[in-house]
Write a protein that holds these residues in place. Structure first.
Motif, PDB file in Angstrom:
ATOM      1  N   MET A 236       0.845  -1.199   0.000  1.00 47.32           N
ATOM      2  CA  MET A 236       0.000   0.000   0.000  1.00 47.32           C
ATOM      3  C   MET A 236       0.874   1.240   0.000  1.00 47.32           C
ATOM      4  O   MET A 236       1.854   1.329   0.744  1.00 47.32           O
ATOM      5  N   PHE A 237       0.554   2.176  -0.864  1.00 47.26           N
ATOM      6  CA  PHE A 237       1.287   3.435  -0.976  1.00 47.26           C
ATOM      7  C   PHE A 237       0.266   4.551  -0.890  1.00 47.26           C
ATOM      8  O   PHE A 237      -0.828   4.433  -1.436  1.00 47.26           O
TER       9      PHE A 237
ATOM     10  N   ILE B 155      -1.061  -2.569  -5.866  1.00 47.30           N
ATOM     11  CA  ILE B 155      -1.126  -3.501  -6.989  1.00 47.30           C
ATOM     12  C   ILE B 155      -1.608  -4.852  -6.453  1.00 47.30           C
ATOM     13  O   ILE B 155      -1.096  -5.343  -5.455  1.00 47.30           O
ATOM     14  N   TYR B 156      -2.612  -5.419  -7.114  1.00 47.24           N
ATOM     15  CA  TYR B 156      -3.116  -6.710  -6.637  1.00 47.24           C
ATOM     16  C   TYR B 156      -2.877  -7.854  -7.616  1.00 47.24           C
ATOM     17  O   TYR B 156      -3.040  -9.030  -7.270  1.00 47.24           O
TER      18      TYR B 156
ATOM     19  N   GLY C 271      -0.645  -5.248 -15.535  1.00 44.41           N
ATOM     20  CA  GLY C 271      -0.945  -5.393 -14.119  1.00 44.41           C
ATOM     21  C   GLY C 271      -2.221  -4.658 -13.765  1.00 44.41           C
ATOM     22  O   GLY C 271      -2.723  -3.827 -14.538  1.00 44.41           O
ATOM     23  N   TYR C 272      -2.746  -4.964 -12.564  1.00 44.20           N
ATOM     24  CA  TYR C 272      -3.976  -4.339 -12.080  1.00 44.20           C
ATOM     25  C   TYR C 272      -3.754  -3.775 -10.685  1.00 44.20           C
ATOM     26  O   TYR C 272      -3.024  -4.355  -9.880  1.00 44.20           O
ATOM     27  N   ARG C 273      -4.423  -2.665 -10.404  1.00 44.93           N
ATOM     28  CA  ARG C 273      -4.297  -2.026  -9.105  1.00 44.93           C
ATOM     29  C   ARG C 273      -5.627  -1.431  -8.660  1.00 44.93           C
ATOM     30  O   ARG C 273      -6.506  -1.146  -9.479  1.00 44.93           O
TER      31      ARG C 273
ATOM     32  N   ASP D 159      -0.757  -6.578  -2.917  1.00 43.13           N
ATOM     33  CA  ASP D 159      -1.702  -6.482  -1.814  1.00 43.13           C
ATOM     34  C   ASP D 159      -3.000  -7.171  -2.212  1.00 43.13           C
ATOM     35  O   ASP D 159      -3.262  -7.385  -3.400  1.00 43.13           O
ATOM     36  N   PRO D 160      -3.844  -7.488  -1.236  1.00 43.81           N
ATOM     37  CA  PRO D 160      -5.130  -8.104  -1.574  1.00 43.81           C
ATOM     38  C   PRO D 160      -5.986  -7.181  -2.438  1.00 43.81           C
ATOM     39  O   PRO D 160      -5.948  -5.962  -2.305  1.00 43.81           O
TER      40      PRO D 160
END
Length: 247
Positions: A1-2, A78-79, A86-88, A131-132
Motif C-alpha cells: 500500500m502506498f 497492486i493486486y 498489471g492491475y491495481r 496487496d489483496p
C-alpha cells in the motif's frame, strides 16, 4: 500500500462545489506514478530498457462527495501482475476515514523503442509487493465497446488542444474524462465511470464524439478519430439530478 495526501482546492471543484471527476483522477494518477517511482528495481529496469506503463482501462465508483478544504488520503496498491500488464486499486478517503472513491485500473508494459506491449521478467516483477484485491466494489468488465446500433447523437468534431497534452506527448488520461463529460446530458449526475483507452490522441488530431444510451441511467461517449479509430470509450452510470449538491 502506498499513499499520498491532497487538499481539495477551488481549482478541483465542479459547478456544484464538489470534487471534479477528472481532478480525482489527477490525484489517483499522481499516487500511482509516485508508487511506481518508489519501486527502485522496477524503475531501473524501465529506464535501462526504455519501458513505461500505459493505462488501458479504469473503473471509478463515486461513493461520497469531497468538498473545498477537505484533506484527502489517496491509497494505491497492486493486486495482480501478469507478464505484460498489471492491475491495481486506488482509493480516496476523507479525514474521517470514510471511503469517497473506489477505483480499479489496468495498465500495460510498453516498449518505447518498439511501440508495443512487452513482457516483464519474473524476477523484476517479484520485487514489487502485491496487496489483496479490494473486495468492496463490483468489478465491471474493463472493455467498453461501441454499441452495434445507431448512436443517440453525433457531435461536431473538436480539436485536441495543447493543454490536453502531457509529458508523454498525447492526451493525459484524465483529460478524456473532461472531454467526454462535455457531451453528457446537462442534468446527469455521475455515480460511476468506466473508461477504456484505445489509441492515444495527439496534438493536431480531431476528436469526433458519439453518444449512446445503452440502458436507463447509462450513457457511453465514444471519442473517435476521423476514420473511426477509437481514442477512448467512456461509460457513465448515474441518474438525473434535481439540484446542485450542498454540504
Amino acid at each position: 500500500m502506498f499513499e499520498i495526501t491532497r487538499t481539495v482546492g477551488s481549482s478541483h471543484l465542479d459547478t456544484s462545489g464538489t470534487l471534479r471527476l477528472s481532478a480525482a483522477v489527477d490525484f489517483m494518477q499522481d499516487c500511482c506514478c509516485f508508487q511506481l517511482d518508489s519501486e527502485k528495481q522496477l524503475t531501473e529496469y524501465f529506464k535501462k530498457h526504455h519501458i513505461t506503463m500505459f493505462l488501458i482501462s479504469r473503473q471509478i465508483d463515486l461513493l461520497q462527495p469531497a468538498f473545498y478544504g477537505d484533506k484527502l488520503t489517496i491509497r494505491t496498491s497492486i493486486y495482480q501482475f501478469r507478464a505484460a500488464y498489471g492491475y491495481r486499486n486506488t482509493l480516496i478517503y476523507n479525514e474521517a476515514g470514510e471511503l469517497l472513491i473506489a477505483s480499479y485500473a489496468g495498465g500495460a508494459f510498453i516498449d518505447l523503442n518498439k511501440g508495443g506491449a512487452t513482457v516483464m521478467p519474473k524476477d523484476v516483477m517479484a520485487t514489487v509487493p502485491l496487496d489483496p484485491k479490494f473486495p468492496d466494489m463490483e468489478y465491471l468488465p474493463r472493455k467498453v465497446s461501441v454499441p452495434k446500433g445507431p448512436c443517440e447523437k453525433v457531435f461536431a468534431p473538436a480539436p485536441v488542444l495543447r493543454h490536453y497534452i502531457d509529458h508523454n506527448h498525447h492526451i493525459n488520461n484524465a483529460r478524456y474524462l473532461d472531454i467526454a463529460e462535455e457531451y453528457l446530458p446537462e442534468n446527469f449526475q455521475i455515480k460511476a465511470c468506466r473508461i477504456e483507452y484505445k489509441t492515444a490522441a495527439k496534438y493536431g488530431d480531431r476528436i469526433h464524439p458519439f453518444r449512446y444510451q445503452t440502458a436507463p441511467g447509462i450513457w457511453m461517449i465514444s471519442l473517435q478519430g476521423p476514420h473511426g479509430q477509437v481514442y477512448a470509450n467512456v461509460e457513465f452510470r448515474g441518474k438525473e439530478k434535481n439540484a446542485a449538491s450542498t454540504r
